[in-house]
Every structure is written in structure tokens, then in C-alpha cells.
Design an enzyme around this catalytic site. Sequence first.
Site, PDB file in Angstrom:
ATOM      1  N   ASP A   1       0.891  -1.167   0.000  1.00  0.00           N
ATOM      2  CA  ASP A   1       0.000   0.000   0.000  1.00  0.00           C
ATOM      3  C   ASP A   1       0.925   1.211   0.000  1.00  0.00           C
ATOM      4  OD1 ASP A   1      -1.651   2.116   0.606  1.00  0.00           O
ATOM      5  OD2 ASP A   1      -2.398   1.305   2.497  1.00  0.00           O
TER       6      ASP A   1
ATOM      7  N   LYS B   1       2.979  11.200  -3.695  1.00  0.00           N
ATOM      8  CA  LYS B   1       1.951  10.489  -4.473  1.00  0.00           C
ATOM      9  C   LYS B   1       1.080  11.476  -5.253  1.00  0.00           C
ATOM     10  CE  LYS B   1      -1.569   6.941  -3.617  1.00  0.00           C
ATOM     11  NZ  LYS B   1      -2.024   5.984  -2.603  1.00  0.00           N
TER      12      LYS B   1
ATOM     13  N   GLU C   1      -7.219   0.439  -4.441  1.00  0.00           N
ATOM     14  CA  GLU C   1      -7.174   0.347  -2.974  1.00  0.00           C
ATOM     15  C   GLU C   1      -8.490  -0.158  -2.366  1.00  0.00           C
ATOM     16  OE1 GLU C   1      -5.657   4.238  -2.016  1.00  0.00           O
ATOM     17  OE2 GLU C   1      -3.691   3.707  -2.820  1.00  0.00           O
TER      18      GLU C   1
ATOM     19  N   ASP D   1     -12.992   5.110   1.545  1.00  0.00           N
ATOM     20  CA  ASP D   1     -11.545   5.077   1.759  1.00  0.00           C
ATOM     21  C   ASP D   1     -10.989   6.505   1.760  1.00  0.00           C
ATOM     22  OD1 ASP D   1      -8.822   4.713   1.680  1.00  0.00           O
ATOM     23  OD2 ASP D   1      -8.801   3.432  -0.098  1.00  0.00           O
TER      24      ASP D   1
END
Length: 519
Positions: free
Chosen positions: A8, A75, A154, A176
Site C-alpha cells: 500500500d 503520491k 485500494e 476510503d
Amino acid sequence: MSKIIGIDLGTTNCAVAVIKESGKPEIIKNQEGDPTTPSVVLFQDFGEGVDEPLVGTLAKRQAALYPDDIVQYVKRRMGDPDWRFDSTAGNEYTAEEVSAIILKRLKQDAEMALGEEVTDAVITVPAYFDDARRTATKQAGKIAGLNVLRVLNEPTAAALSYGVNSEVSGTVLVYDLGGGTFDVTLLKINDSNFEVIATDGDRNLGGFDFDNELMTFVAEQLEAQGAKDVLDDTAVVADLREKAEIAKKSLTTMASTKVQTSVNGKPYKVTVTREDFEKCTASLLERTKELVESVLAESKTSWSGVDHVLLVGGSTRMPMVKAMVEDLSGKGVELDVNPDEAVAQGAAVQGALSGGPETASSGNFLVGDGGGVLNGKTFTIADVTSQSLGVILVDSDSNRDTNVVVIERNSKIPGSHSVPAFTLFDRQTGINVKVTEGEDTDPEFVTIIGESTLSIPPYPKGAPIEITYSYDIDQTIVVEVFDHTAGKSLGTFDIDRVANMDESSVGAAAVRLQSMEIS
Ligand code: AMP
């Protein structure tokens, strides 16, 4: 065959998992003994133009001391061709390379914990990541010396780990909210069949934005106490951002907290209540609510049709998230999901499923796209596209360039869709395919992610052709152009991605990283 790890790769934190002998996914602790590693890189300059990157907790602790040598939230920069980090030692890095440095540290830690070399990995990405960001993630893996078997969404990963650990069935909504991104996904779990129905999200909405709002609130309070131009000083901003995150986490369990800082050498103290925090971030929470409602509406599902709600990502620890979701859904959220670990665990499950026949010794066989057998159970995983993909064609009525959607968002993957097209003028000898992302018919409001030109014989105007886009399970696009006059395909091609590193730069970056000491 060596073990396949699930990674992850988060905006703020990373986690790594592997399938243990028990057949269940387990988190691999890092060198410090922690289950997660902050996605922070400190570029240490020990002279002679050489960087020695430090990754994780120790780097994060020094963020405020060395704001110019630190990279956080990289990211958010993935797939941005213009972003570079310039280190004090005089070197330049792309976002893919900085992510690769993080991945290499995760790989090293996993190898240390497992006592063997690790080469194969599944890396997760937000469901809402587009082609450029998915490609950039794969490239980061390659630069780090990893063979990336899959990039997995994810929320799908979280649902996989939930399904494997709890053996549930029914319609599941995954909310999420991580450090930098928000995804909402609706799936059906039927025994070991996972079918994603719809997904939506915002790749620039996460805990980081809640920190920023709180930081702005604190800065206003400081200015009310007489401090000047608080947010103009990079060292103060770095310090305040860190303290805002700590305050936010404190407010998860406490009704109020204090932020202490100094501006221009003068000490200040600001009290923040949970109510203050919830007020200044209300619009961010509201945005997640709108996206949840839009996914339900799009999939024509009402809350009574949702059996389970999973909260994933560290930011779902904020009490207002749970309260909002429970209020909206009229049901309690599942409590046996670890918001920090579920995604990596799901990636490890996918790794075992993708492992192929070589993993037969642990009972896994590859049986199809994204699925496989684990612990004697056959899994099927059907995901959807998060973005619409189109092509720029000339509209015959208006004679204007128009974006025509070829694959609609929330289409099943892998999948293949076609649109008819025609040559525009006599003796046209080339077909230019511009691949777009977005729904608008106006090319100005969509993103051109790549293009390619194919040669055709000099046909008259109006010769029919067909453009086909195929999406694989990683949501990587392959384009095919069919020439109906000749009755044959003009070829299949991978698009030249305008936002990504080219293959030779990826290779050169991998060589550079190999010689770098990362701790
Ligand atoms: P992730 O990327 O899933 O690891 O999420 C990390 C995000 O979760 C960061 O923005 C953290 O600040 C946030 N977070 C972690 N723990 C808490 C907490 N106890 N309360 C509020 N936010 C948290």
C-alpha cells in the site's frame, strides 16, 4: 519461488503485507518494528554530490528542521511530467524516482523480515487514479527493482482482505479516506467472487487537506494574537503542518487540544476544540458525502441495498467520518477492518492469486484475470474503470473536433469497446488517434493522455475505420485501428504517454537507484 508482497503505497504512510503459511495476509513490520512507514524522504547530503536518502519515521521527524531536503506527499505528484525535486547535493528527481526510493526501502525491510530476496509485488493505487498515475506507479516499482505483477485499486484491495478475513457476502460500500486521496467503491461479494459495481473519488482529498484547513485556522488564531505573516515562512509552515496533524489526531480522542509554536522567536499557544476542527473542515467531509451519494445514485442502489460499510484509510479515524457515514447509511460500520492495514493485506491476497502455477506449493494457481485460488478457494475479481476514455474525432455536422467517449467510466475490466470513424479528406494517408480522459464533448475540457499516428493507403474521403480501446486489469490501455476498406487491422499499439517517463529514462533511473544507499 520467492514470496510476493502486497504494497500500500500511500500519500502519507505505506504498509507491506504477505500471505503467511496460515493462508491469511499479515503485515510485515518495518526495520523500526512499525506496521506502517511514513511516505517521507529526507535527502541527506554527505558531500561529493551524492544523496543518501532516509525514508520513514526518522525522515518525518526531521521534516520541520530540513524543509528544503524533505519530500512528502509525493503520491500527489505522480504522473506530473513537470514536477522535480532538486536536492541540496545538486541532483534532480522525478516523482516516480522519489516513490521508487520509498519502495526500495519497503523492499529492503520486507527482505530483512522475510529473510529472503523479494522481487514480485502488487502495488495499490486509488481507484480514481488515471492512466498517467497508474503508469507512473508501475514505473516507480520498476525503478525500485520490483516486478510489479499488478496495480490494484485500494478499495478493491480492502474488500479482498475483508472478504478473506471475514468470509462475508453481500453488497459492500468501501469509504476510503487516506492521507491524500478519497475513493468510494460499491462492490458485491458473493462467497469468493468480488464484483465492483461503481467507483468514484477525488485524488486531491485526504487527511493532508484536513491538516491544511486546521493549519490555516491556527495561523488565523496566531495572527489574532499578533503574529505577522505566519504562512509566509517555510520553516513555520513545516512546523505548523506537523503540529496541525498531531492536533487533528488528538482531536480524534479528545474534545480539545493546544498547539504551541513560535513565530519570529516569540512563543504562542492556540487552543483548538473538536468543534473548531469539524467546522473548518466541514466542506471537505461534505465533498466525500456527495461522492458517496453519487456512486449510489449511479449504480441505482439505495442504502437498504447496502449490507456492509467498510471504513479504510487513516483519516476514517476522525469521529465525524464515522458519524456522517452511520447517519447517512442508517447502519453501523464494520469494526474488524484495520484502516491502516486492510489495503496492503488485500494486495498480498492479490499477489498470491496472481502468483501463477509456481506458487502451487502454497496452494495457489492462476485461473484468470485478477482471480485465482487461495487456500483451496477460487476467487474471481471483476473491477471497473474509474475514468471515461475517448477519442478526438471531427463531428460531421459541425466540422469541429469533438471528444467521443469510447469506454465509459464504471465499465467492467478487462474490456474492449469500439467506435466507428471515417477518413476526413481525399488521399488521407494517416490516422491520428488522440486518446482522452474525461466525459466532456469539448476537447478543451478533457485530458489528452497520449496519441499515435498510423499510416493508411491513400483512401478517398469517408473511408470507414474502427477504433477499439482495450483495457486490461491494471487499466492500461491498448488501442487498435481497423481498416474496413482493406478488411484488416492496422495494428495494435500502446499509447505514447505524454505525462510519463519514457522507457530509457526509467532504465537510467533504475541504474541510478541501484547504486544509492537508502536507509
Ligand atoms: P493513510 O494514507 O491511509 O495511512 O492515512 C493517513 C492519514 O490518516 C493521515 O492524513 C493521518 O493524519 C490520518 N490519521 C491517522 N490517524 C489518525 C487519527 N487518529 N485521527 C485522524 N486522522 C488520522
